[in-house]
Design a protein around this motif. Structure first.
Motif, PDB file in Angstrom:
ATOM      1  N   GLN A 267     -13.573  52.615   4.664  1.00  0.00           N
ATOM      2  CA  GLN A 267     -14.057  54.368   4.801  1.00  0.00           C
ATOM      3  C   GLN A 267     -12.641  54.649   3.719  1.00  0.00           C
ATOM      4  OE1 GLN A 267     -13.876  54.888   8.743  1.00  0.00           O
ATOM      5  NE2 GLN A 267     -15.644  56.075   8.853  1.00  0.00           N
ATOM      6  N   GLU A 269     -10.506  58.627   2.705  1.00  0.00           N
ATOM      7  CA  GLU A 269     -10.273  59.933   3.531  1.00  0.00           C
ATOM      8  C   GLU A 269      -9.759  60.218   2.141  1.00  0.00           C
ATOM      9  OE1 GLU A 269      -7.596  63.193   5.173  1.00  0.00           O
ATOM     10  OE2 GLU A 269      -7.033  61.108   6.351  1.00  0.00           O
ATOM     11  N   GLY A 272     -10.001  66.046   2.448  1.00  0.00           N
ATOM     12  CA  GLY A 272      -9.758  65.975   3.845  1.00  0.00           C
ATOM     13  C   GLY A 272     -10.867  65.692   4.477  1.00  0.00           C
ATOM     14  N   SER A 273     -12.011  64.712   3.483  1.00  0.00           N
ATOM     15  CA  SER A 273     -12.806  64.713   4.775  1.00  0.00           C
ATOM     16  C   SER A 273     -12.563  62.775   4.400  1.00  0.00           C
ATOM     17  CB  SER A 273     -14.254  65.105   4.247  1.00  0.00           C
ATOM     18  OG  SER A 273     -14.358  65.020   3.478  1.00  0.00           O
ATOM     19  N   VAL A 274     -13.299  61.877   5.968  1.00  0.00           N
ATOM     20  CA  VAL A 274     -13.478  60.517   5.990  1.00  0.00           C
ATOM     21  C   VAL A 274     -15.000  60.489   4.799  1.00  0.00           C
ATOM     22  CG1 VAL A 274     -13.153  57.711   6.955  1.00  0.00           C
ATOM     23  CG2 VAL A 274     -11.580  60.297   8.287  1.00  0.00           C
ATOM     24  N   VAL A 275     -14.628  59.436   4.167  1.00  0.00           N
ATOM     25  CA  VAL A 275     -16.207  59.258   2.815  1.00  0.00           C
ATOM     26  C   VAL A 275     -16.282  57.632   3.446  1.00  0.00           C
ATOM     27  CG1 VAL A 275     -17.014  58.919   1.134  1.00  0.00           C
ATOM     28  CG2 VAL A 275     -15.097  60.909   1.805  1.00  0.00           C
ATOM     29  N   ASP A 276     -17.389  57.150   3.814  1.00  0.00           N
ATOM     30  CA  ASP A 276     -17.796  55.393   4.451  1.00  0.00           C
ATOM     31  C   ASP A 276     -18.304  54.923   2.338  1.00  0.00           C
ATOM     32  OD1 ASP A 276     -17.844  55.631   6.575  1.00  0.00           O
ATOM     33  OD2 ASP A 276     -19.776  56.754   7.088  1.00  0.00           O
TER      34      ASP A 276
END
Length: 333
Positions: A267, A269, A272-276
């Motif tokens: 993962q 970030e 502003g969001s956590v990305v797989d």
């Protein structure tokens, strides 16, 4: 001593360019450091949303008043990226892996130059005929995504001879003064370095990745299409790791038939969001990466053999200038 017509064209001290690597690996800090040291930094914008790219350009301008470029990887280009670069009046845009023709007129009207990185003599000649301001000739020795099928020592002199006085820059396998001097002797007016600037304190990748670059040899790099999730059918040069070795040992299966496709390996970030991060992802281990580096795309050129340390980008520029001028002086003597 280290001056070429390209320096005058852009208003820079030395014809040493840093590659605008990946999804902002070459952020404002790295880009500004290279430009402030007298070289020419290039901001990485691959895959960045246009509003984020604008913020990055403005952050860069807060760090330097020197010329710089913005790299746009065309297969990863987001809507509005070209328009933002033109609106922000960046000195030049570097395009890669696509046709520059639709963007040249608008850029020139705004006083923005267009550079194109090419992987063949034919592509370079076509781009020159369309009106680009400079050609970056990539050799197969390069790291990251590699369009070239031939060595730097073939593509650079051919394009330099055919396109003079249009500036040709050399990219691939260069990391020290001897390499720069060699590129200049081949007819290049400048050099574009990726792997050397990846091994700097400012590059936005995890420290362990940088350490692997320093300990690697040219033979530890492989030219492959393995890491293709996010950009299909594009060759790239990476460090050999467990992911590559296991895929190779299993028979080098084609996409759609590889072990573990669709699973997640880590993962990060982003925006502003956590990305797989999926297995075989095009994404390298950027700062904040959580996962096993032995499964990640570790982009690196053959020039890793010439890199022995991680240091500030400005120091890299100063060392390259000193080394190149010493080599040129030796040759003159």
């Amino acid at each position: 001593m280290l001056k070429t017509p390209l320096c005058k064209l852009l208003g820079i001290d030395y014809p040493i360019f840093s590659v605008g690597m990946g999804v902002n690996i070459s952020g404002p800090e790295l880009t500004a450091a290279v430009s402030n040291a007298g070289g020419c930094g290039v901001l990485g914008s691959g895959g960045l949303p246009a509003p984020v790219m604008r913020e990055q350009i403005r952050a860069l301008r807060a760090l330097t008043t020197k010329p710089f470029g913005v790299n746009i990887i065309m297969p990863m280009m987001k809507e509005g990226q070209i328009e933002v670069a033109i609106e922000e009046r960046v000195p030049f845009i570097v395009l890669f892996w696509g046709d520059p023709a639709p963007y040249i007129a608008d850029a020139h009207r705004a006083g923005v130059k267009i550079f194109i990185q090419v992987g063949s003599v034919e592509e370079g000649l076509e781009a020159a005929a369309k009106g680009v301001d400079a050609i970056i000739a990539q050799g197969i020795e390069a790291g990251g995504h590699v369009k070239s099928k031939t060595s730097l020592s073939t593509i650079v002199p051919t394009l330099a001879d055919k396109l003079c006085p249009l500036p040709v820059l050399a990219a691939g396998g260069i990391a020290n003064g001897r390499g720069i001097a060699a590129a200049l002797s081949l007819g290049a007016q400048g050099v574009s370095l990726g792997t050397r600037f990846l091994a700097t304190t400012e590059a936005r990748v995890v420290q362990a990745y940088k350490d692997m670059l320093v300990s690697a040899r040219a033979e530890d790099t492989v030219y492959t299409r393995l890491f293709d999730v996010g950009w299909e059918d594009a060759e790239h040069r990476v460090l050999r790791n467990r992911e590559y070795n296991e895929w190779e040992a299993a028979g080098s299966a084609a996409p759609g038939h590889r072990v573990g496709e669709g699973t997640t390996i880590g993962q990060i970030e982003m925006f502003g969001s956590v990305v797989d991060i999926p297995k075989y992802s095009v994404l390298p281990p950027l700062i904040g990466y959580r996962g096993d580096l032995q499964q990640a795309a570790l982009y690196a050129g053959e020039s890793v053999r010439l890199i022995d340390d991680i240091k500030p980008a400005a120091q890299v520029v100063r060392d390259l200038v000193r080394e190149t001028e010493a080599v040129l002086a030796e040759l003159r003597a």
